[in-house]
Design a protein around this motif. Structure first.
Motif, mmCIF file in Angstrom:
data_model
loop_
_atom_site.group_PDB
_atom_site.id
_atom_site.type_symbol
_atom_site.label_atom_id
_atom_site.label_comp_id
_atom_site.label_asym_id
_atom_site.label_seq_id
_atom_site.Cartn_x
_atom_site.Cartn_y
_atom_site.Cartn_z
ATOM 1 N N ARG A 1 27.414 14.876 34.281
ATOM 2 C CA ARG A 1 27.025 13.713 33.489
ATOM 3 C C ARG A 1 25.594 13.863 32.988
ATOM 4 O O ARG A 1 24.702 14.221 33.747
ATOM 5 N N GLN A 2 25.395 13.551 31.693
ATOM 6 C CA GLN A 2 24.061 13.647 31.111
ATOM 7 C C GLN A 2 23.340 12.313 31.219
ATOM 8 O O GLN A 2 23.960 11.254 31.161
ATOM 9 N N ASP A 3 22.043 12.408 31.359
ATOM 10 C CA ASP A 3 21.204 11.216 31.387
ATOM 11 C C ASP A 3 21.181 10.597 29.990
ATOM 12 O O ASP A 3 20.881 11.290 29.013
ATOM 13 N N PRO A 4 21.501 9.291 29.849
ATOM 14 C CA PRO A 4 21.523 8.677 28.511
ATOM 15 C C PRO A 4 20.172 8.722 27.809
ATOM 16 O O PRO A 4 20.109 8.849 26.588
ATOM 17 N N ARG A 5 19.093 8.634 28.561
ATOM 18 C CA ARG A 5 17.769 8.708 27.935
ATOM 19 C C ARG A 5 17.528 10.085 27.334
ATOM 20 O O ARG A 5 16.955 10.213 26.256
ATOM 21 N N ARG A 6 17.967 11.100 28.034
ATOM 22 C CA ARG A 6 17.785 12.464 27.529
ATOM 23 C C ARG A 6 18.617 12.689 26.266
ATOM 24 O O ARG A 6 18.155 13.311 25.302
ATOM 25 N N LEU A 7 19.840 12.159 26.262
ATOM 26 C CA LEU A 7 20.689 12.264 25.086
ATOM 27 C C LEU A 7 20.057 11.538 23.903
ATOM 28 O O LEU A 7 20.058 12.050 22.782
ATOM 29 N N LEU A 8 19.500 10.354 24.146
ATOM 30 C CA LEU A 8 18.831 9.605 23.084
ATOM 31 C C LEU A 8 17.638 10.382 22.541
ATOM 32 O O LEU A 8 17.444 10.469 21.328
ATOM 33 N N LEU A 9 16.850 10.960 23.420
ATOM 34 C CA LEU A 9 15.683 11.729 22.983
ATOM 35 C C LEU A 9 16.080 12.969 22.182
ATOM 36 O O LEU A 9 15.357 13.388 21.280
ATOM 37 N N ARG A 10 17.233 13.530 22.494
ATOM 38 C CA ARG A 10 17.689 14.711 21.761
ATOM 39 C C ARG A 10 18.239 14.350 20.389
ATOM 40 O O ARG A 10 18.166 15.151 19.460
ATOM 41 N N THR A 11 18.817 13.159 20.266
ATOM 42 C CA THR A 11 19.408 12.769 18.984
ATOM 43 C C THR A 11 18.466 11.928 18.128
ATOM 44 O O THR A 11 18.737 11.731 16.943
ATOM 45 N N LEU A 12 17.377 11.445 18.692
ATOM 46 C CA LEU A 12 16.452 10.600 17.947
ATOM 47 C C LEU A 12 15.894 11.254 16.686
ATOM 48 O O LEU A 12 15.816 10.596 15.651
ATOM 49 N N PRO A 13 15.514 12.537 16.708
ATOM 50 C CA PRO A 13 15.014 13.149 15.471
ATOM 51 C C PRO A 13 16.040 13.164 14.339
ATOM 52 O O PRO A 13 15.666 13.203 13.169
ATOM 53 N N LEU A 14 17.326 13.118 14.649
ATOM 54 C CA LEU A 14 18.358 13.055 13.620
ATOM 55 C C LEU A 14 18.686 11.607 13.263
ATOM 56 O O LEU A 14 18.846 11.269 12.091
ATOM 57 N N LEU A 15 18.763 10.746 14.265
ATOM 58 C CA LEU A 15 19.147 9.352 14.038
ATOM 59 C C LEU A 15 18.067 8.539 13.337
ATOM 60 O O LEU A 15 18.379 7.716 12.477
ATOM 61 N N ALA A 16 16.813 8.740 13.702
ATOM 62 C CA ALA A 16 15.730 7.931 13.119
ATOM 63 C C ALA A 16 15.662 8.077 11.598
ATOM 64 O O ALA A 16 15.681 7.068 10.889
ATOM 65 N N PRO A 17 15.622 9.296 11.057
ATOM 66 C CA PRO A 17 15.605 9.398 9.597
ATOM 67 C C PRO A 17 16.882 8.853 8.945
ATOM 68 O O PRO A 17 16.825 8.268 7.861
ATOM 69 N N ALA A 18 18.024 9.016 9.594
ATOM 70 C CA ALA A 18 19.278 8.516 9.026
ATOM 71 C C ALA A 18 19.280 6.990 8.955
ATOM 72 O O ALA A 18 19.646 6.406 7.928
ATOM 73 N N VAL A 19 18.853 6.344 10.030
ATOM 74 C CA VAL A 19 18.829 4.878 10.053
ATOM 75 C C VAL A 19 17.786 4.349 9.068
ATOM 76 O O VAL A 19 18.054 3.415 8.298
ATOM 77 N N VAL A 20 16.602 4.948 9.067
ATOM 78 C CA VAL A 20 15.553 4.504 8.143
ATOM 79 C C VAL A 20 15.999 4.712 6.700
ATOM 80 O O VAL A 20 15.773 3.845 5.839
#
Length: 132
Positions: free
Chosen positions: A2-21
């Motif tokens: 099982r992966q830590d949800p915070r770690r998964l968020l930190l790994r996907t944030l560079p992709l998600l932040a520009p997409a959401v913005v």
């Protein structure tokens, strides 16, 4: 395992932040304007004015810069392009001619090229100032 949800968020944030913005910026700058302008001579333009597109581009620079300086230029390019493409597809999908697909494809191609160029310029200037 099982992966830590915070770690998964930190790994996907560079992709998600520009997409959401990018999606939210499209809605803020372009999403509300749906009327074409008809000049007295009968020519039609719009629905967007140049100041709206410039505002959208300027709004997208900070998240692209943020992701690029954190060594995620691919995420900056893909996230921004995905957000703009999704927003354009949603905004234009009510076009009865079906030609909106061509416009969405052009948004995808243009945003990929422009964002890649911006990321390259950011990376180049950061390296140049770091070695100077």
């Amino acid at each position: 395992m099982r992966q830590d949800p915070r770690r998964l968020l930190l790994r996907t944030l560079p992709l998600l932040a520009p997409a959401v913005v990018a999606s939210l910026a499209w809605a803020a700058w372009l999403g509300w304007d749906q009327q074409r302008d008809v000049a007295p001579d009968g020519t039609v333009s719009g629905p967007y004015e140049s100041w709206q597109v410039i505002g959208l581009v300027l709004t997208l620079l900070p998240p692209v810069y943020w992701a690029t300086v954190r060594h995620h230029p691919v995420s900056a390019v893909l996230g921004t392009s995905a957000g703009l493409t999704a927003a354009a597809c949603y905004d234009w999908s009510d076009d009865s001619s079906g030609l909106f697909v061509i416009g969405v494809g052009l948004v995808l191609a243009g945003s990929l090229a422009a964002t890649a160029a911006v990321c390259g310029i950011i990376g180049f200037t950061r390296r140049a100032t770091a070695t100077a």
